[in-house]
Write an enzyme that holds these catalytic residues in place. Structure first.
Site, PDB file in Angstrom:
ATOM      1  N   ASP A  35      84.527 -40.133  14.904  1.00  0.00           N
ATOM      2  CA  ASP A  35      85.610 -40.692  15.711  1.00  0.00           C
ATOM      3  C   ASP A  35      85.203 -42.091  16.173  1.00  0.00           C
ATOM      4  OD1 ASP A  35      88.132 -39.260  17.496  1.00  0.00           O
ATOM      5  OD2 ASP A  35      87.347 -41.198  18.179  1.00  0.00           O
ATOM      6  N   ILE A  36      86.155 -43.009  16.148  1.00  0.00           N
ATOM      7  CA  ILE A  36      85.863 -44.402  16.503  1.00  0.00           C
ATOM      8  C   ILE A  36      85.595 -44.562  18.005  1.00  0.00           C
ATOM      9  CG2 ILE A  36      88.221 -45.235  17.004  1.00  0.00           C
ATOM     10  CD1 ILE A  36      87.557 -47.572  15.041  1.00  0.00           C
ATOM     11  N   HIS A 106      94.204 -33.421  12.130  1.00  0.00           N
ATOM     12  CA  HIS A 106      92.766 -33.646  12.271  1.00  0.00           C
ATOM     13  C   HIS A 106      92.202 -32.656  13.269  1.00  0.00           C
ATOM     14  CE1 HIS A 106      94.987 -36.299  14.991  1.00  0.00           C
ATOM     15  NE2 HIS A 106      93.989 -36.207  15.849  1.00  0.00           N
ATOM     16  N   HIS A 108      89.065 -32.163  15.785  1.00  0.00           N
ATOM     17  CA  HIS A 108      87.944 -32.802  16.469  1.00  0.00           C
ATOM     18  C   HIS A 108      86.794 -31.785  16.510  1.00  0.00           C
ATOM     19  CE1 HIS A 108      90.381 -36.064  18.559  1.00  0.00           C
ATOM     20  NE2 HIS A 108      91.341 -35.219  18.249  1.00  0.00           N
TER      21      HIS A 108
END
Ligand code: AMP
Length: 124
Positions: A35-36, A106, A108
């Site tokens: 994750d960015i 998505h 996480h």
């Protein structure tokens, strides 16, 4: 949240190689990348390569092979990140109530520290 899949969403662009990502794992039908904006020492996103808006679309329309690949990729990602030892959390935000920001399914994968309770009780 659009109900129709938008092929210009950021994860679709990552899948097409138009935007870079820090890859953790790639399988036939899934991709995992950091994750960015990580919220924990381990924060990796696992996405199906197919154009699925959310879990509703994926569970209804993805093939059994895609679904099995995705589940395996999630488990393998946690293992690769060594999140197994002390535990980890998987989250999929779906739609407006869950604050889904990116309209491509998505998961996480979060870990590397104690994560607290799953949700705050209403009102907190
Ligand atoms: P959600 O709110 O569940 O839709 O989460 C979207 C997640 O995507 C957020 O945690 C973002 O930090 C992450 N994100 C957005 N753009 C990128 C990107 N280009 N590369 C990696 N992660 C991203």
């Amino acid at each position: 949240m659009a109900e129709v899949y938008d092929s210009n969403n950021i994860f679709a662009r990552i899948l097409r190689g138009e935007i870079p990502c820090k890859k953790v794992l790639e399988t036939k039908h899934s991709l995992a990348f950091h994750d960015i904006n990580p919220l924990a020492p381990v924060h990796v996103l696992v996405i199906p390569k197919g154009a699925y808006l959310n879990m509703d679309a994926f569970s209804a329309k993805a093939t059994a092979e895609e679904q099995a690949d995705f589940i395996q990729a999630i488990g393998e990602t946690a293992r690769l990140m060594k999140a197994e030892e002390n535990g980890y959390r998987i989250i999929a935000n779906n739609g407006a109530n869950a604050h889904q920001d990116v309209p491509h399914l998505h998961i996480h994968v979060l870990g590397g520290r104690p994560l607290g309770r799953m949700l705050k009780p209403a009102g907190e």
